[in-house]
Design an enzyme around this catalytic site. Structure first.
Site, PDB file in Angstrom:
ATOM      1  N   GLY A  22       0.889  -1.240  -0.126  1.00  0.00           N
ATOM      2  CA  GLY A  22      -0.187  -0.156  -0.093  1.00  0.00           C
ATOM      3  C   GLY A  22       0.945   1.189  -0.045  1.00  0.00           C
ATOM      4  O   GLY A  22       1.906   1.391  -0.694  1.00  0.00           O
ATOM      5  N   ILE A  23       0.418   2.486   0.664  1.00  0.00           N
ATOM      6  CA  ILE A  23       0.950   3.431   0.811  1.00  0.00           C
ATOM      7  C   ILE A  23       2.508   3.394   1.384  1.00  0.00           C
ATOM      8  O   ILE A  23       3.479   4.075   0.665  1.00  0.00           O
ATOM      9  CB  ILE A  23       0.216   4.604   1.598  1.00  0.00           C
ATOM     10  N   ASP A  61       5.558  -5.592  15.486  1.00  0.00           N
ATOM     11  CA  ASP A  61       4.513  -5.134  15.905  1.00  0.00           C
ATOM     12  C   ASP A  61       4.554  -3.894  16.720  1.00  0.00           C
ATOM     13  O   ASP A  61       5.190  -3.836  17.910  1.00  0.00           O
ATOM     14  CB  ASP A  61       3.763  -6.357  17.100  1.00  0.00           C
ATOM     15  N   VAL A  62       4.051  -2.823  16.212  1.00  0.00           N
ATOM     16  CA  VAL A  62       4.348  -1.496  16.870  1.00  0.00           C
ATOM     17  C   VAL A  62       3.475  -1.185  18.246  1.00  0.00           C
ATOM     18  O   VAL A  62       3.671  -0.405  19.018  1.00  0.00           O
ATOM     19  CB  VAL A  62       4.046  -0.284  16.114  1.00  0.00           C
ATOM     20  N   TYR A 146     -10.626   4.551  14.464  1.00  0.00           N
ATOM     21  CA  TYR A 146      -9.669   5.160  13.495  1.00  0.00           C
ATOM     22  C   TYR A 146      -9.509   6.623  13.349  1.00  0.00           C
ATOM     23  O   TYR A 146      -8.448   7.592  13.386  1.00  0.00           O
ATOM     24  CB  TYR A 146     -10.002   4.696  12.106  1.00  0.00           C
ATOM     25  N   LYS A 150      -6.434   9.176  14.190  1.00  0.00           N
ATOM     26  CA  LYS A 150      -5.640  10.121  13.134  1.00  0.00           C
ATOM     27  C   LYS A 150      -5.744  11.493  13.732  1.00  0.00           C
ATOM     28  O   LYS A 150      -4.735  12.129  13.464  1.00  0.00           O
ATOM     29  CB  LYS A 150      -6.296   9.733  11.789  1.00  0.00           C
ATOM     30  N   THR A 181      -6.001   0.672  -1.535  1.00  0.00           N
ATOM     31  CA  THR A 181      -5.209  -0.420  -0.993  1.00  0.00           C
ATOM     32  C   THR A 181      -5.927  -1.620  -0.226  1.00  0.00           C
ATOM     33  O   THR A 181      -7.130  -1.309  -0.068  1.00  0.00           O
ATOM     34  CB  THR A 181      -4.194   0.453   0.098  1.00  0.00           C
TER      35      THR A 181
HETATM   36  N1  LIG Z   1      -5.790   3.660   2.113  1.00  0.00           N
HETATM   37  C1  LIG Z   1      -6.532   4.766   2.343  1.00  0.00           C
HETATM   38  O1  LIG Z   1      -7.448   5.090   1.804  1.00  0.00           O
HETATM   39  C2  LIG Z   1      -5.710   5.486   3.215  1.00  0.00           C
HETATM   40  C3  LIG Z   1      -6.197   6.825   3.709  1.00  0.00           C
HETATM   41  C4  LIG Z   1      -5.945   7.578   4.712  1.00  0.00           C
HETATM   42  C5  LIG Z   1      -4.892   7.316   5.246  1.00  0.00           C
HETATM   43  N2  LIG Z   1      -4.225   6.133   5.278  1.00  0.00           N
HETATM   44  C6  LIG Z   1      -3.222   5.717   5.997  1.00  0.00           C
HETATM   45  O2  LIG Z   1      -1.973   5.134   5.356  1.00  0.00           O
HETATM   46  C7  LIG Z   1      -1.183   4.347   5.979  1.00  0.00           C
HETATM   47  C8  LIG Z   1      -0.940   3.183   5.091  1.00  0.00           C
HETATM   48  O3  LIG Z   1      -2.189   2.575   4.891  1.00  0.00           O
HETATM   49  P1  LIG Z   1      -2.471   1.424   3.684  1.00  0.00           P
HETATM   50  O4  LIG Z   1      -3.980   1.915   3.033  1.00  0.00           O
HETATM   51  O5  LIG Z   1      -1.482   1.326   2.994  1.00  0.00           O
HETATM   52  O6  LIG Z   1      -2.809   0.184   4.478  1.00  0.00           O
HETATM   53  P2  LIG Z   1      -2.242  -1.251   4.370  1.00  0.00           P
HETATM   54  O7  LIG Z   1      -3.117  -2.034   5.287  1.00  0.00           O
HETATM   55  O8  LIG Z   1      -1.841  -1.676   3.316  1.00  0.00           O
HETATM   56  O9  LIG Z   1      -0.851  -1.203   5.201  1.00  0.00           O
HETATM   57  C9  LIG Z   1      -0.972  -1.190   6.763  1.00  0.00           C
HETATM   58  C10 LIG Z   1       0.596  -1.382   7.329  1.00  0.00           C
HETATM   59  O10 LIG Z   1       0.248  -1.518   8.852  1.00  0.00           O
HETATM   60  C11 LIG Z   1       0.818  -2.722   9.292  1.00  0.00           C
HETATM   61  N3  LIG Z   1       0.471  -3.083  10.551  1.00  0.00           N
HETATM   62  C12 LIG Z   1      -0.908  -3.350  10.985  1.00  0.00           C
HETATM   63  N4  LIG Z   1      -1.118  -3.485  12.212  1.00  0.00           N
HETATM   64  C13 LIG Z   1       0.202  -3.397  12.541  1.00  0.00           C
HETATM   65  C14 LIG Z   1       0.834  -3.746  13.976  1.00  0.00           C
HETATM   66  N5  LIG Z   1       0.212  -3.830  14.988  1.00  0.00           N
HETATM   67  N6  LIG Z   1       2.014  -3.529  14.349  1.00  0.00           N
HETATM   68  C15 LIG Z   1       3.022  -3.130  13.114  1.00  0.00           C
HETATM   69  N7  LIG Z   1       2.376  -2.807  11.701  1.00  0.00           N
HETATM   70  C16 LIG Z   1       1.286  -3.091  11.605  1.00  0.00           C
HETATM   71  C17 LIG Z   1       0.620  -3.753   8.121  1.00  0.00           C
HETATM   72  O11 LIG Z   1       1.516  -4.689   8.394  1.00  0.00           O
HETATM   73  C18 LIG Z   1       0.851  -3.096   6.991  1.00  0.00           C
HETATM   74  O12 LIG Z   1       2.270  -2.949   6.509  1.00  0.00           O
HETATM   75  C19 LIG Z   1      -2.120   4.063   7.392  1.00  0.00           C
HETATM   76  O13 LIG Z   1      -1.499   4.626   8.443  1.00  0.00           O
HETATM   77  C20 LIG Z   1      -3.508   4.408   6.712  1.00  0.00           C
HETATM   78  O14 LIG Z   1      -4.223   4.682   8.112  1.00  0.00           O
HETATM   79  C21 LIG Z   1      -4.884   5.189   4.185  1.00  0.00           C
END
Ligand SMILES: NC(=O)c1ccc[n+]([C@@H]2O[C@H](COP(=O)([O-])OP(=O)(O)OC[C@H]3O[C@@H](n4cnc5c(N)ncnc54)[C@H](O)[C@@H]3O)[C@@H](O)[C@H]2O)c1
Length: 241
Positions: A22-23, A61-62, A146, A150, A181
């Protein structure tokens, strides 16, 4: 006058939460394309194949303070920390235990990582990039944890920016809009929701992870050397309508 350069040759970058393509993964590839040495983490035992091929990976694990500190201790130098790890689950976040867990991952997890890397970031005059969301400012009835997390990330960004400015560390955030994503996969199963997002977004489409990359590089670059404590929307204009 600092150059508006997005070259990161020799820079050490850690992206927390880059395992699912993802991001975080897009940001990791962007820094690597710009010459940085990039390490990534995630909750899963292995990252997606494209990231496994290119990056050193740690399962981390964060929510585990000791594990985060151990990981940070094994990183000798750090110029840029990107905090991308987050979870959300539509409809499940009215449960107090799950609410607390979401806060622990998304908000406290971002703080844990920043705190653990503070000495390394100070040594390198580095910067932190946190990932917030439009839901830092909008209500989110199906994802109250969530949204709260944020909003906390945006506030944490401001507070750490002030606290660590004397250490030469800049702390900024990005607020992505709706991005395709894994995290948004479930919401995207609802055609009316997908169409509603497209209709409201002035850019007329959902974002791709790569839409976030350049803004992350900008915030970490000398071009943003006088920016700290800010949160930049990257949402195709969704939040200004
Ligand atoms: N996708 C969207 O539309 C969107 C919009 C706004 C913000 N975001 C933010 O962007 C960021 C990336 O999101 P994404 O969409 O790529 O999601 P994603 O689900 O692809 O990635 C999330 C990541 O967090 C990790 N993760 C989850 N729980 C964890 C834990 N306990 N310890 C360590 N790592 C952990 C996962 O392993 C993964 O690598 C996030 O902060 C998300 O909130 C996403």
């Amino acid at each position: 006058m600092p150059a508006a350069s997005f070259a990161f040759e020799g820079a050490a970058v850690v992206v927390i939460g880059a395992s699912r393509g993802g991001i975080g993964a897009a940001i990791a590839h962007g820094f690597a394309d710009a010459g940085a040495k990039v390490q990534i983490t995630g909750a899963e035992p292995e990252p997606m194949p494209e990231e496994a091929e290119r990056f050193a990976y740690a399962q981390l694990d964060v929510t585990d303070t000791d594990a985060v500190r151990d990981f940070a201790d094994r990183v000798p130098r750090l110029d840029v920390l990107v905090n991308c790890a987050a979870i959300t689950q539509r409809g499940a976040e009215m449960d107090p235990a799950f609410f607390a867990h979401v806060l622990d991952v998304n908000l406290t997890g971002s703080f844990r990582c920043a705190e653990a890397f503070h000495p390394a970031l100070m040594a390198a005059s580095g910067s932190v990039i946190n990932i917030a969301s439009m839901y830092a400012r909008f209500g989110s009835p199906r994802n109250p944890a969530y949204g709260s997390s944020k909003a906390g990330v945006e506030q944490l960004t401001k507070s750490l920016a002030i606290a660590w400015a004397p250490d030469g560390i800049r702390v900024n955030a990005l607020a992505p809009g709706f991005i395709e994503t894994e995290q948004s996969a479930r919401a995207r199963q609802d055609p009316a929701f997908v169409a509603g997002v497209e209709a409201r977004t002035p850019a007329g489409r959902w974002g791709q992870p790569g839409d976030i990359t350049g803004v992350a590089l900008f915030l970490a670059s000398p071009a943003a050397g006088f920016m700290t404590g800010t949160c930049l929307p990257v949402d195709g204009g969704y939040s200004v309508v």
